[in-house]
Design a protein around this motif. Structure first.
Motif, PDB file in Angstrom:
ATOM      1  N   VAL A   1       0.862  -1.183   0.000  1.00 44.62           N
ATOM      2  CA  VAL A   1       0.000   0.000   0.000  1.00 44.62           C
ATOM      3  C   VAL A   1       0.898   1.233   0.000  1.00 44.62           C
ATOM      4  O   VAL A   1       1.707   1.412   0.916  1.00 44.62           O
ATOM      5  N   MET A   2       0.766   2.048  -1.041  1.00 44.39           N
ATOM      6  CA  MET A   2       1.511   3.304  -1.132  1.00 44.39           C
ATOM      7  C   MET A   2       0.579   4.454  -0.765  1.00 44.39           C
ATOM      8  O   MET A   2      -0.498   4.603  -1.340  1.00 44.39           O
ATOM      9  N   LYS A   3       1.001   5.289   0.186  1.00 41.23           N
ATOM     10  CA  LYS A   3       0.198   6.432   0.616  1.00 41.23           C
ATOM     11  C   LYS A   3       0.543   7.661  -0.230  1.00 41.23           C
ATOM     12  O   LYS A   3       1.596   7.702  -0.874  1.00 41.23           O
ATOM     13  N   PRO A   4      -0.338   8.656  -0.259  1.00 44.87           N
ATOM     14  CA  PRO A   4      -0.094   9.841  -1.090  1.00 44.87           C
ATOM     15  C   PRO A   4       1.213  10.571  -0.787  1.00 44.87           C
ATOM     16  O   PRO A   4       1.778  11.228  -1.665  1.00 44.87           O
ATOM     17  N   ASP A   5       1.716  10.453   0.444  1.00 47.89           N
ATOM     18  CA  ASP A   5       2.970  11.125   0.791  1.00 47.89           C
ATOM     19  C   ASP A   5       4.198  10.281   0.472  1.00 47.89           C
ATOM     20  O   ASP A   5       5.331  10.682   0.760  1.00 47.89           O
ATOM     21  N   GLY A   6       3.996   9.086  -0.117  1.00 50.45           N
ATOM     22  CA  GLY A   6       5.119   8.242  -0.508  1.00 50.45           C
ATOM     23  C   GLY A   6       5.557   7.245   0.538  1.00 50.45           C
ATOM     24  O   GLY A   6       6.445   6.429   0.274  1.00 50.45           O
ATOM     25  N   THR A   7       4.968   7.286   1.739  1.00 52.84           N
ATOM     26  CA  THR A   7       5.243   6.233   2.714  1.00 52.84           C
ATOM     27  C   THR A   7       4.487   4.982   2.280  1.00 52.84           C
ATOM     28  O   THR A   7       3.489   5.059   1.557  1.00 52.84           O
ATOM     29  N   TYR A   8       4.946   3.819   2.733  1.00 54.37           N
ATOM     30  CA  TYR A   8       4.345   2.603   2.207  1.00 54.37           C
ATOM     31  C   TYR A   8       4.423   1.448   3.197  1.00 54.37           C
ATOM     32  O   TYR A   8       5.213   1.461   4.146  1.00 54.37           O
ATOM     33  N   ASN A   9       3.585   0.457   2.922  1.00 54.05           N
ATOM     34  CA  ASN A   9       3.519  -0.768   3.717  1.00 54.05           C
ATOM     35  C   ASN A   9       3.666  -1.967   2.788  1.00 54.05           C
ATOM     36  O   ASN A   9       3.189  -1.947   1.648  1.00 54.05           O
ATOM     37  N   LEU A  10       4.288  -3.022   3.285  1.00 53.87           N
ATOM     38  CA  LEU A  10       4.367  -4.292   2.577  1.00 53.87           C
ATOM     39  C   LEU A  10       3.932  -5.405   3.519  1.00 53.87           C
ATOM     40  O   LEU A  10       4.084  -5.289   4.744  1.00 53.87           O
ATOM     41  N   SER A  11       3.408  -6.483   2.966  1.00 47.60           N
ATOM     42  CA  SER A  11       2.987  -7.598   3.807  1.00 47.60           C
ATOM     43  C   SER A  11       3.102  -8.908   3.046  1.00 47.60           C
ATOM     44  O   SER A  11       3.145  -8.930   1.802  1.00 47.60           O
ATOM     45  N   ILE A  12       3.145  -9.985   3.801  1.00 48.07           N
ATOM     46  CA  ILE A  12       3.145 -11.327   3.217  1.00 48.07           C
ATOM     47  C   ILE A  12       2.357 -12.259   4.135  1.00 48.07           C
ATOM     48  O   ILE A  12       2.510 -12.218   5.360  1.00 48.07           O
ATOM     49  N   LEU A  13       1.498 -13.047   3.533  1.00 50.83           N
ATOM     50  CA  LEU A  13       0.735 -14.083   4.232  1.00 50.83           C
ATOM     51  C   LEU A  13       1.216 -15.414   3.698  1.00 50.83           C
ATOM     52  O   LEU A  13       1.110 -15.682   2.499  1.00 50.83           O
ATOM     53  N   LYS A  14       1.752 -16.281   4.565  1.00 49.61           N
ATOM     54  CA  LYS A  14       2.315 -17.536   4.080  1.00 49.61           C
ATOM     55  C   LYS A  14       2.094 -18.653   5.091  1.00 49.61           C
ATOM     56  O   LYS A  14       1.816 -18.415   6.265  1.00 49.61           O
ATOM     57  N   SER A  15       2.243 -19.869   4.600  1.00 50.58           N
ATOM     58  CA  SER A  15       2.104 -21.030   5.476  1.00 50.58           C
ATOM     59  C   SER A  15       3.329 -21.133   6.391  1.00 50.58           C
ATOM     60  O   SER A  15       4.380 -20.552   6.109  1.00 50.58           O
TER      61      SER A  15
END
Length: 233
Positions: free
Chosen positions: A126-140
């Protein structure tokens, strides 16, 4: 920092990958690519939509199973958030945000893909309008489908010329081993979407690469610079 082109060129099958970060001239960076080993998975292209991109069969007559491979990888939301994922969790995140929730709330409702024995991880950004961002992973849990592990990484002060890269598989294998560890910190030197796309595309395994999307956002003026590369065209 890792040299992304070297990292990719030494890995025959990272699967699907998401890159988020910042160029040296203050542009936000989003990149997403898909790879495939089967004919069905390779029979795809990226196509622009009004709010992002979607995957589409290149040859409809050869599409045998659209589940898990036909979806909207990128959607730009009305509030300025940009969501990128490797599956239909793009829409799960979009819908949750529209209801006033956050992306983490959305992803607690989801798990890895039901494609045992690989149990392909779901990766999201997810990229926010100010350029900060989040990453995620769902795995076994090490290939055990009875347990879903959810990891969230949030970057609130992106550094110019750097980014973070996450992908679905450590490398090729049977079954495919899931990505391990934190998103890789990588150097970003390209200044245009075309240049970054070419660097990434040329680094991906020739037999397995399918499609690539790159988008740069001028955080000062709001302009965008995007491109798509499809192996099938």
């Amino acid at each position: 920092m890792i040299d992304l082109t070297k990292y990719l060129s030494e890995n025959p099958y990272p699967g699907r990958g998401i890159l988020m970060g910042r160029t040296v001239n203050n542009q936000a960076v989003i990149a997403y690519f898909i790879m495939g080993r089967s004919e069905n998975s390779r029979n795809r292209i990226f196509e622009n939509t009004e709010d992002g991109i979607r995957t589409k069969a290149f040859d409809e007559s050869k599409m045998t199973d659209p589940s898990l491979i036909i979806y909207h990888p990128v959607r730009l939301l009305p509030n300025g958030l940009l969501v990128v994922t490797n599956g239909d969790q793009t829409d799960t995140i979009r819908d949750a945000i529209a209801e006033g929730h956050c992306y983490r709330h959305a992803l607690t409702q989801r798990k890895f893909e039901p494609d045992g024995p690989n149990w392909t991880p779901r990766i999201s950004g997810v990229m926010k309008p100010d350029g900060t961002y989040n990453l995620s992973i769902l795995k076994s849990l090490d290939g055990d489908p009875s347990c879903c592990c959810r990891y969230f990484f949030e970057y609130d002060a992106p550094i110019a010329g750097t980014g973070h890269f996450i992908h679905t598989y450590q490398s090729d294998g049977d079954p495919l081993p899931s990505f391990q560890g934190e998103p890789r910190r990588v150097k970003i030197s390209a200044l245009t979407s075309d240049d970054l796309a070419r660097e990434i595309w040329d680094s991906l395994n020739e037999d397995n690469k399918v499609s690539l999307y790159v988008r740069l956002i001028d955080l000062a003026g709001g302009g965008t610079d995007s491109c798509i590369i499809n192996k099938n065209c």
